[in-house]
Scaffold this active site. Structure first.
Site, PDB file in Angstrom:
ATOM      1  N   LYS A 105       0.828  -1.102   0.101  1.00 30.09           N
ATOM      2  CA  LYS A 105       0.233   0.001   0.020  1.00 30.09           C
ATOM      3  C   LYS A 105       1.083   1.265   0.111  1.00 30.09           C
ATOM      4  CE  LYS A 105      -3.227   2.743   2.660  1.00 30.09           C
ATOM      5  NZ  LYS A 105      -3.467   3.211   4.177  1.00 30.09           N
ATOM      6  N   ASN A 214      -8.378   1.902  10.270  1.00 33.54           N
ATOM      7  CA  ASN A 214      -7.680   1.524  11.534  1.00 33.54           C
ATOM      8  C   ASN A 214      -8.066   2.021  12.844  1.00 33.54           C
ATOM      9  OD1 ASN A 214      -4.198   1.502  12.330  1.00 33.54           O
ATOM     10  ND2 ASN A 214      -5.763   0.568  13.341  1.00 33.54           N
TER      11      ASN A 214
END
Length: 263
Positions: A105, A214
């Site tokens: 990522k 997250n």
């Protein structure tokens, strides 16, 4: 009838069932990290290579001991990088630590306050990484033109922000997200800004292929319970998108017909 079991999705050469991707930072310890990830049902977990021990620090707790690569797809990310050079170097390190792992990522931050991406440096890094054989999932602004440019470069997924990282503000510009989705030929995943399960559901109702989060889980009062809620939110939003919502109307339309009433 559409069954949920028919709804897998592809990322490069890989096939996944869960459309919820989760991060591994900000938890109180690795035990809580594991409990929340398992509760989320996520198959892909993203890891900040520059902030997490993946074996480069012998003797310290290793994230891979609680989230083993034979059970989860590890997604190294370049969090904390501010130049293309830093990001490329970080991805190369991840490749070495994870036995030639190529799925990464990419995020290149341009502003320390908002954590918005630097798109010039992001595009530069993406070009280098794709040329080196990396499968690049890329964090970007919610600009449809930038999203198409990154897709054209060969990124395997484009990940527009919903709102600033860690803000929990939800999707601030659903119109742009919808435009990106409608013009994409690679998976589109909302990344950053989700605060609660309804935000995740909205992202999926817009047609996104998945959601990465997250802070929304790790900063909740009960991270494990929130992970379960996010899992359900993503699933509900995806099913609603596949089902096709009713048209919006400006006038009432009774659920029960008026004709044929018993008098």
């Amino acid at each position: 009838m559409i069954e949920a079991s028919d709804d897998s999705w592809r990322l490069g050469e890989r096939t996944f069932r869960s459309r919820l991707l989760v991060g591994t930072g900000k938890y109180k310890d690795l035990a809580e990290t594991k409990r929340a990830v398992v509760a989320s049902g996520a198959e892909i977990v993203t890891v900040a290579v520059r902030r997490t021990n993946l074996g480069q620090n012998p003797g310290e707790p290793n994230l891979l001991d609680v989230l083993p690569p034979d059970r989860f797809t590890i997604l190294p990310n370049t969090a904390g990088c501010y130049t293309a050079e830093e990001a490329v170097r970080t991805c190369r390190l991840a490749r070495e630590l994870l036995d030639d792992h190529r799925l990464v990522k990419l995020e290149v931050i341009g502003d320390k306050a908002s954590l918005f991406p630097d798109m010039v440096e992001t595009i530069k890094a993406a070009e280098i990484l794709v040329a080196e054989g990396f499968e690049v999932m890329v964090y970007t602004t919610d600009d449809p033109v930038a999203a198409k440019r990154l897709e054209a470069l060969g990124c395997v997924a484009v990940m527009p922000l919903a709102a600033p990282i860690g803000s929990g503000l939800g999707i601030r510009n659903p119109f742009n997200i919808r435009l990106i989705v409608e013009n994409a030929r690679v998976p589109i995943l909302v990344d950053a800004g989700v605060g609660t399960a309804s935000d995740a559901a909205v992202a999926m109702e817009l047609g996104c292929d998945g959601v990465l989060m997250n802070t929304a889980i790790a900063a909740a009062r009960d991270p494990v319970l929130m992970a379960k809620a996010m899992r359900k939110g993503v699933e509900a939003g995806r099913e609603a998108y596949r089902a096709g919502r009713m048209p919006r109307r400006t006038a009432a339309d009774p659920s029960s017909p008026l004709a044929g009433l018993v008098t």
